[in-house]
Design an enzyme around this catalytic site. Structure first.
Site, PDB file in Angstrom:
ATOM      1  N   GLU A   7       0.818  -1.277  -0.089  1.00 46.59           N
ATOM      2  CA  GLU A   7       0.019   0.005  -0.003  1.00 46.59           C
ATOM      3  C   GLU A   7       0.773   1.116  -0.149  1.00 46.59           C
ATOM      4  O   GLU A   7       0.248   2.370  -0.199  1.00 46.59           O
ATOM      5  CB  GLU A   7      -0.892  -0.007   1.116  1.00 46.59           C
ATOM      6  CG  GLU A   7      -0.454  -0.317   2.523  1.00 46.59           C
ATOM      7  CD  GLU A   7       0.184   0.605   3.122  1.00 46.59           C
ATOM      8  OE1 GLU A   7       1.415   0.456   3.848  1.00 46.59           O
ATOM      9  OE2 GLU A   7      -0.426   1.768   3.199  1.00 46.59           O
ATOM     10  N   HIS A 314      -2.252  -3.499   4.185  1.00 40.24           N
ATOM     11  CA  HIS A 314      -1.301  -3.097   5.389  1.00 40.24           C
ATOM     12  C   HIS A 314      -0.487  -4.288   6.117  1.00 40.24           C
ATOM     13  O   HIS A 314       0.503  -4.185   6.439  1.00 40.24           O
ATOM     14  CB  HIS A 314      -2.008  -2.519   6.405  1.00 40.24           C
ATOM     15  CG  HIS A 314      -2.333  -0.940   6.022  1.00 40.24           C
ATOM     16  ND1 HIS A 314      -3.451  -0.498   5.406  1.00 40.24           N
ATOM     17  CD2 HIS A 314      -1.637   0.247   6.599  1.00 40.24           C
ATOM     18  CE1 HIS A 314      -3.281   0.885   5.503  1.00 40.24           C
ATOM     19  NE2 HIS A 314      -2.399   1.299   6.031  1.00 40.24           N
TER      20      HIS A 314
HETATM   21  P1  ATP Z   1      -0.360   7.188   4.965  1.00 41.43           P
HETATM   22  O1  ATP Z   1       0.829   7.142   4.324  1.00 41.43           O
HETATM   23  O2  ATP Z   1      -1.484   6.320   4.198  1.00 41.43           O
HETATM   24  O3  ATP Z   1      -1.044   8.610   4.941  1.00 41.43           O
HETATM   25  P2  ATP Z   1      -0.196   6.449   7.737  1.00 41.43           P
HETATM   26  O4  ATP Z   1       1.025   6.673   8.042  1.00 41.43           O
HETATM   27  O5  ATP Z   1      -1.060   7.827   8.086  1.00 41.43           O
HETATM   28  O6  ATP Z   1      -0.280   6.516   6.045  1.00 41.43           O
HETATM   29  P3  ATP Z   1      -1.097   3.780   7.470  1.00 41.43           P
HETATM   30  O7  ATP Z   1      -0.025   3.537   6.875  1.00 41.43           O
HETATM   31  O8  ATP Z   1      -2.324   3.822   6.389  1.00 41.43           O
HETATM   32  O9  ATP Z   1      -1.068   5.353   8.057  1.00 41.43           O
HETATM   33  O10 ATP Z   1      -1.434   3.029   8.640  1.00 41.43           O
HETATM   34  C1  ATP Z   1      -2.476   3.196   9.034  1.00 41.43           C
HETATM   35  C2  ATP Z   1      -2.701   2.377  10.584  1.00 41.43           C
HETATM   36  O11 ATP Z   1      -3.714   2.694  11.144  1.00 41.43           O
HETATM   37  C3  ATP Z   1      -2.787   0.863  10.247  1.00 41.43           C
HETATM   38  O12 ATP Z   1      -2.007   0.188  11.375  1.00 41.43           O
HETATM   39  C4  ATP Z   1      -4.155   0.625  10.645  1.00 41.43           C
HETATM   40  O13 ATP Z   1      -4.396  -0.551  11.222  1.00 41.43           O
HETATM   41  C5  ATP Z   1      -4.526   1.616  11.736  1.00 41.43           C
HETATM   42  N1  ATP Z   1      -5.893   2.123  11.636  1.00 41.43           N
HETATM   43  C6  ATP Z   1      -6.371   2.814  10.618  1.00 41.43           C
HETATM   44  N2  ATP Z   1      -7.800   3.058  11.033  1.00 41.43           N
HETATM   45  C7  ATP Z   1      -8.180   2.470  11.973  1.00 41.43           C
HETATM   46  C8  ATP Z   1      -9.192   2.307  12.792  1.00 41.43           C
HETATM   47  N3  ATP Z   1     -10.272   2.883  12.569  1.00 41.43           N
HETATM   48  N4  ATP Z   1      -9.198   1.654  14.000  1.00 41.43           N
HETATM   49  C9  ATP Z   1      -8.042   0.840  14.278  1.00 41.43           C
HETATM   50  N5  ATP Z   1      -6.815   1.177  13.486  1.00 41.43           N
HETATM   51  C10 ATP Z   1      -6.974   1.813  12.475  1.00 41.43           C
END
Ligand code: ATP
Length: 362
Positions: A7, A314
């Site tokens: 992703e 993920h």
């Molecule tokens: P991006 O690079 O997409 O902006 P990010 O660093 O903000 O990424 P991601 O890499 O998408 O974040 O990771 C998101 C994390 O948050 C994952 O571990 C996912 O399981 C967790 N997560 C997202 N939404 C929820 C939720 N509603 N409840 C629990 N965990 C969540």
């Protein structure tokens, strides 16, 4: 490490930093968040790098906002006290995601205070960390103490979270594969700087939807914070988290956040529908927890098996990072209709292994 894998988001960065700090192996990340717009480090990711730099006494190159390339060379995992600030509503819980595995193997107890967002879209709500992640980590021998001092919502953030963890010798493997029965539904509904009727309306609607499926949710905490309350956020916000406790073991978590133009009833509906969807999957690990447990399964001393509602990109990214640091240790079995079983021959990581790139063979 190729940040564009799977992703291609922030997860690869956070897991790479944690495993680099743990193993002592320097990491060179390219293509950080190139599949996101804007690509590269955002405030939340930069705070995670700073946090890991301080925790592991690392040297780092490429820390500017927007950077898509980073070199991280850790030295020593000392532990102790850290205070961090995302400077915005950047997610405090995602910073914690990087820190916690490394805190587990620091020389001494680590106590960290992080300022930023506590309830952000696309990140674990702090309530999920407290009620779903922490109990799961406790099963693996990690007694994480998480305190929510003040909530933080977009745009001003300013929420404060404290986490503390004593180091462990090893992480215990976990078995979460069976879903026999759902015993109880509980949760928390919260608001800051919003009319008092929002929280009860979210809860009432969530209960109505659950009742249509013959489920009662008696135990939902209600937190209504106004200007005088210690937990009151700087920006207004609201949301609800529901958890479902599984027999023989496991907790499922679903949440929904309020936003401008979305009614309190809609927030309540979303969370209840989300929980019912998870229950329908008949797997004891929800897909969010699934990716969050991967790194601990890789570190654990023995074989872990979890059954998740479905495989997500993920999870695949986390597995990719773990296997780059160790070796092939994960096996995936998917079932028709979505659920999947993830098995990991844990590396039995211990502090003595720091500095050697690979842990002992399973
Ligand atoms: P991006 O690079 O997409 O902006 P990010 O660093 O903000 O990424 P991601 O890499 O998408 O974040 O990771 C998101 C994390 O948050 C994952 O571990 C996912 O399981 C967790 N997560 C997202 N939404 C929820 C939720 N509603 N409840 C629990 N965990 C969540």
């Amino acid at each position: 490490m190729d940040g564009a894998y799977g992703e291609g988001g922030g997860q690869i960065l956070r897991m790479s930093l944690a495993l680099s700090a743990l193993t002592g192996a320097p990491v060179h990340l390219r293509n950080i968040r190139v599949k996101r717009s804007p690509p590269g480090l955002r405030a939340q990711h930069r705070t995670a790098v700073e946090a890991m730099t301080r925790l592991s006494d690392a040297s780092v190159k490429g820390l500017e906002l927007g950077s898509t390339e980073l070199e991280f060379t850790p030295r020593q995992l000392k532990g102790g006290r850290l205070a961090l600030d995302t400077g915005t509503a950047g997610s405090t819980t995602l910073v914690l995601q990087s820190l916690l595995p490394a805190m587990a193997f620091s020389e001494k107890r680590t106590e960290v205070q992080i300022t930023g967002g506590t309830n952000n879209p696309l990140a674990p709500p702090i309530d999920y960390v407290q009620r779903v992640l922490a109990p799961s980590l406790a099963k693996m021998g990690l007694q994480v103490k998480i305190d929510l001092v003040r909530r933080g919502f977009y745009p001003r953030g300013g929420g404060v979270v404290r986490a503390a963890l004593d180091p462990v010798e090893t992480v215990q493997p976990i078995q979460l594969t069976r879903f026999e029965e759902l015993t109880c539904v509980s949760g928390i509904a919260y608001s800051s700087r919003l009319p008092k009727h929002i929280v009860p309306r979210m809860v009432r609607r969530a209960r109505e939807i659950l009742r249509l499926a013959d489920l009662e949710a008696d135990d939902i905490d209600m937190e209504v914070a106004d200007q005088g309350s210690p937990r009151c956020a700087l920006s207004p916000g609201c949301g609800i988290l529901l958890t479902g406790t599984i027999i023989p073991e496991g907790v499922l978590g679903a949440d929904s956040l309020g936003e401008l133009g979305k009614s309190a009833e809609r927030v309540g509906e979303e969370v209840a529908e989300g929980l019912l969807r998870l229950i329908g999957q008949k797997a004891p690990v929800d897909t969010y927890l699934g990716d969050q447990l991967i790194i601990y399964m890789a570190l654990a001393d023995g074989r872990s098996t979890i059954r998740v509602g479905g495989l997500t990109p993920h999870m695949e990214s986390c597995i990719y990072v773990c296997e780059r640091f160790f070796r092939r240790i994960f096996t995936l079995t998917t079932e028709r209709g979505g659920p999947a079983t993830i098995t990991c021959e844990g590396t039995g990581f211990s502090v003595e292994e720091r500095g050697s790139r690979r842990s002992r063979p399973p």
